[in-house]
Design a protein around this motif. Structure first.
Motif, PDB file in Angstrom:
ATOM      1  N   ALA A   1      69.396  38.301  63.819  1.00 56.42           N
ATOM      2  CA  ALA A   1      68.276  37.239  64.108  1.00 56.42           C
ATOM      3  C   ALA A   1      66.865  37.771  64.128  1.00 56.42           C
ATOM      4  CB  ALA A   1      68.589  36.949  65.365  1.00 56.42           C
ATOM      5  N   ARG A   2      66.696  38.869  64.724  1.00 56.01           N
ATOM      6  CA  ARG A   2      65.318  39.666  64.394  1.00 56.01           C
ATOM      7  C   ARG A   2      64.811  39.829  63.036  1.00 56.01           C
ATOM      8  NH1 ARG A   2      66.931  42.770  68.910  1.00 56.01           N
ATOM      9  NH2 ARG A   2      67.463  44.458  67.675  1.00 56.01           N
ATOM     10  N   ASN A   3      65.765  40.168  62.308  1.00 52.96           N
ATOM     11  CA  ASN A   3      65.479  40.622  60.954  1.00 52.96           C
ATOM     12  C   ASN A   3      65.215  39.462  60.104  1.00 52.96           C
ATOM     13  OD1 ASN A   3      65.786  43.439  61.298  1.00 52.96           O
ATOM     14  ND2 ASN A   3      67.876  43.712  60.801  1.00 52.96           N
ATOM     15  N   VAL A   4      65.919  38.121  60.381  1.00 49.71           N
ATOM     16  CA  VAL A   4      65.642  36.992  59.764  1.00 49.71           C
ATOM     17  C   VAL A   4      64.470  36.457  59.933  1.00 49.71           C
ATOM     18  CG1 VAL A   4      66.433  34.591  59.686  1.00 49.71           C
ATOM     19  CG2 VAL A   4      68.154  36.286  59.579  1.00 49.71           C
ATOM     20  N   VAL A   5      63.879  36.537  61.324  1.00 51.94           N
ATOM     21  CA  VAL A   5      62.478  36.057  61.572  1.00 51.94           C
ATOM     22  C   VAL A   5      61.573  36.995  60.792  1.00 51.94           C
ATOM     23  CG1 VAL A   5      60.905  35.947  63.506  1.00 51.94           C
ATOM     24  CG2 VAL A   5      63.160  35.207  63.769  1.00 51.94           C
ATOM     25  N   ALA A   6      61.564  38.158  60.827  1.00 50.95           N
ATOM     26  CA  ALA A   6      60.866  39.174  60.069  1.00 50.95           C
ATOM     27  C   ALA A   6      60.829  38.814  58.493  1.00 50.95           C
ATOM     28  CB  ALA A   6      61.359  40.446  60.099  1.00 50.95           C
ATOM     29  N   LEU A   7      62.037  38.565  58.040  1.00 54.04           N
ATOM     30  CA  LEU A   7      62.101  38.102  56.652  1.00 54.04           C
ATOM     31  C   LEU A   7      61.275  37.008  56.082  1.00 54.04           C
ATOM     32  CD1 LEU A   7      63.688  39.060  54.235  1.00 54.04           C
ATOM     33  CD2 LEU A   7      65.457  37.382  54.803  1.00 54.04           C
ATOM     34  N   TYR A   8      61.497  36.102  57.016  1.00 59.01           N
ATOM     35  CA  TYR A   8      60.669  34.633  56.930  1.00 59.01           C
ATOM     36  C   TYR A   8      59.213  34.815  57.058  1.00 59.01           C
ATOM     37  CZ  TYR A   8      64.781  31.693  56.104  1.00 59.01           C
ATOM     38  OH  TYR A   8      65.791  30.982  55.780  1.00 59.01           O
ATOM     39  N   ARG A   9      58.611  35.761  57.923  1.00 59.53           N
ATOM     40  CA  ARG A   9      57.297  35.768  57.951  1.00 59.53           C
ATOM     41  C   ARG A   9      56.386  35.636  57.081  1.00 59.53           C
ATOM     42  NH1 ARG A   9      57.493  39.786  61.641  1.00 59.53           N
ATOM     43  NH2 ARG A   9      57.691  38.263  63.435  1.00 59.53           N
ATOM     44  N   PRO A  10      56.681  36.832  56.057  1.00 57.97           N
ATOM     45  CA  PRO A  10      55.718  36.709  54.871  1.00 57.97           C
ATOM     46  C   PRO A  10      55.905  35.628  54.061  1.00 57.97           C
ATOM     47  CG  PRO A  10      57.353  38.434  54.577  1.00 57.97           C
ATOM     48  CD  PRO A  10      57.406  37.993  56.015  1.00 57.97           C
ATOM     49  N   VAL A  11      56.874  35.132  53.972  1.00 57.12           N
ATOM     50  CA  VAL A  11      57.211  33.750  52.960  1.00 57.12           C
ATOM     51  C   VAL A  11      56.378  32.677  53.804  1.00 57.12           C
ATOM     52  CG1 VAL A  11      58.820  32.074  52.276  1.00 57.12           C
ATOM     53  CG2 VAL A  11      59.288  34.631  52.282  1.00 57.12           C
ATOM     54  N   LEU A  12      56.528  32.527  55.143  1.00 57.23           N
ATOM     55  CA  LEU A  12      55.742  31.391  55.830  1.00 57.23           C
ATOM     56  C   LEU A  12      54.415  31.614  56.003  1.00 57.23           C
ATOM     57  CD1 LEU A  12      58.738  30.685  58.340  1.00 57.23           C
ATOM     58  CD2 LEU A  12      58.170  29.532  56.209  1.00 57.23           C
ATOM     59  N   GLU A  13      53.887  32.638  55.922  1.00 53.39           N
ATOM     60  CA  GLU A  13      52.356  33.129  56.225  1.00 53.39           C
ATOM     61  C   GLU A  13      51.553  32.032  55.176  1.00 53.39           C
ATOM     62  OE1 GLU A  13      51.660  37.179  56.800  1.00 53.39           O
ATOM     63  OE2 GLU A  13      52.140  37.103  58.898  1.00 53.39           O
TER      64      GLU A  13
ATOM     65  N   LEU B   1      59.869  23.973  49.608  1.00 51.68           N
ATOM     66  CA  LEU B   1      60.855  23.896  48.816  1.00 51.68           C
ATOM     67  C   LEU B   1      61.189  25.117  48.215  1.00 51.68           C
ATOM     68  CD1 LEU B   1      60.395  20.413  46.778  1.00 51.68           C
ATOM     69  CD2 LEU B   1      62.366  21.005  48.423  1.00 51.68           C
ATOM     70  N   GLN B   2      60.041  26.212  48.113  1.00 51.98           N
ATOM     71  CA  GLN B   2      60.369  27.378  47.442  1.00 51.98           C
ATOM     72  C   GLN B   2      60.713  28.266  48.462  1.00 51.98           C
ATOM     73  OE1 GLN B   2      60.137  28.208  44.033  1.00 51.98           O
ATOM     74  NE2 GLN B   2      59.822  26.031  44.097  1.00 51.98           N
ATOM     75  N   VAL B   3      60.660  27.953  49.803  1.00 53.37           N
ATOM     76  CA  VAL B   3      60.975  29.055  51.012  1.00 53.37           C
ATOM     77  C   VAL B   3      62.394  29.542  50.690  1.00 53.37           C
ATOM     78  CG1 VAL B   3      61.495  29.375  53.288  1.00 53.37           C
ATOM     79  CG2 VAL B   3      59.415  28.231  52.294  1.00 53.37           C
ATOM     80  N   PRO B   4      63.431  28.774  50.356  1.00 55.26           N
ATOM     81  CA  PRO B   4      65.054  28.924  50.402  1.00 55.26           C
ATOM     82  C   PRO B   4      65.112  30.302  49.303  1.00 55.26           C
ATOM     83  CG  PRO B   4      65.131  26.746  50.947  1.00 55.26           C
ATOM     84  CD  PRO B   4      63.417  26.953  50.775  1.00 55.26           C
ATOM     85  N   HIS B   5      64.393  29.823  48.071  1.00 55.17           N
ATOM     86  CA  HIS B   5      64.581  30.685  46.874  1.00 55.17           C
ATOM     87  C   HIS B   5      64.068  31.993  47.151  1.00 55.17           C
ATOM     88  CE1 HIS B   5      64.994  31.774  42.699  1.00 55.17           C
ATOM     89  NE2 HIS B   5      63.603  32.118  42.801  1.00 55.17           N
ATOM     90  N   GLN B   6      62.964  31.925  47.753  1.00 62.95           N
ATOM     91  CA  GLN B   6      62.233  33.239  48.033  1.00 62.95           C
ATOM     92  C   GLN B   6      63.028  34.036  49.093  1.00 62.95           C
ATOM     93  OE1 GLN B   6      58.167  33.066  49.035  1.00 62.95           O
ATOM     94  NE2 GLN B   6      58.002  31.233  47.988  1.00 62.95           N
ATOM     95  N   ILE B   7      63.701  33.423  49.771  1.00 58.89           N
ATOM     96  CA  ILE B   7      64.372  34.263  50.815  1.00 58.89           C
ATOM     97  C   ILE B   7      65.626  34.872  50.399  1.00 58.89           C
ATOM     98  CG2 ILE B   7      65.862  34.090  53.090  1.00 58.89           C
ATOM     99  CD1 ILE B   7      62.752  33.965  53.500  1.00 58.89           C
ATOM    100  N   MET B   8      66.318  34.000  49.318  1.00 57.71           N
ATOM    101  CA  MET B   8      67.246  34.653  48.750  1.00 57.71           C
ATOM    102  C   MET B   8      67.011  35.677  47.835  1.00 57.71           C
ATOM    103  SD  MET B   8      69.853  31.296  47.429  1.00 57.71           S
ATOM    104  CE  MET B   8      68.453  30.211  47.159  1.00 57.71           C
ATOM    105  N   GLU B   9      65.844  35.667  47.201  1.00 56.43           N
ATOM    106  CA  GLU B   9      65.624  36.762  46.165  1.00 56.43           C
ATOM    107  C   GLU B   9      65.294  38.242  47.453  1.00 56.43           C
ATOM    108  OE1 GLU B   9      61.906  35.635  44.252  1.00 56.43           O
ATOM    109  OE2 GLU B   9      63.094  34.752  42.576  1.00 56.43           O
ATOM    110  N   ARG B  10      64.770  37.741  48.470  1.00 54.67           N
ATOM    111  CA  ARG B  10      64.247  39.042  49.323  1.00 54.67           C
ATOM    112  C   ARG B  10      65.717  39.720  50.024  1.00 54.67           C
ATOM    113  NH1 ARG B  10      59.102  39.739  51.658  1.00 54.67           N
ATOM    114  NH2 ARG B  10      57.593  38.084  50.614  1.00 54.67           N
ATOM    115  N   VAL B  11      66.534  38.753  49.929  1.00 54.20           N
ATOM    116  CA  VAL B  11      67.907  39.456  50.612  1.00 54.20           C
ATOM    117  C   VAL B  11      68.828  39.705  49.467  1.00 54.20           C
ATOM    118  CG1 VAL B  11      67.724  38.542  52.814  1.00 54.20           C
ATOM    119  CG2 VAL B  11      69.136  37.487  51.214  1.00 54.20           C
TER     120      VAL B  11
END
Length: 147
Positions: free
Chosen positions: A20-32, A110-120
């Motif tokens: 959970a902590r890592n997911v929030v950290a993973l989303y931060r640069p995508v959402l900023e 709409l690009q957020v899910p794709h960016q998250i998939m790429e990051r992980v």
């Protein structure tokens, strides 16, 4: 496993909390770049599904207390992304609605899910499998789309 039943690395709770902590950290640069925090993103996801919604309905959907959700809503309102209005037939109910700016942000999101998939390094099927495995702990039923 019996001898290591209390080993930290064998604990589901530790794996979930760490994830959970890592997911929030993973989303931060995508959402900023969108000017959003992870909790604000979750609020907008719910509103993009249905708007307006009462604060109580939104809190239930997000598994949050209304008192925790209120500051997030106020911040989104100050950013011009949502409005808060009292219902005329019941002033105890606060409705939250997307503004044009909030609705327009959906296109960029709409690009957020794709960016998250790429990051992980996972595809949508893998993401959905992880999500579906976790919903039993979240008390929710699996849904068809990844997010």
């Amino acid at each position: 496993m019996t001898e290591n039943v209390l080993a930290l690395e064998n604990q589901l709770c530790f794996a979930v909390v760490t994830a959970a902590r890592n997911v929030v950290a993973l989303y931060r640069p995508v959402l900023e770049p969108l000017g959003l925090t992870h909790p604000q993103y979750l609020v907008l996801l719910a509103l993009w599904e249905r708007s307006p919604r009462s604060l109580g309905d939104l809190a239930g959907e997000l598994a949050m207390e209304p008192a925790t959700l209120s500051p997030l809503i106020k911040r989104l309102e100050s950013q011009g992304r949502v409005t808060r209005t009292r219902r005329t037939d019941d002033e105890r109910v606060l409705d939250i609605a997307l503004t044009e700016q909030g609705e327009a942000l959906r296109k960029d999101a709409l690009q957020v899910p794709h960016q998250i998939m790429e990051r992980v390094g996972m595809d949508s099927a893998e993401i959905m499998a992880v999500r579906d495995a976790l919903v039993r702990f979240a008390g929710r039923a699996p849904v068809a789309a990844a997010g």
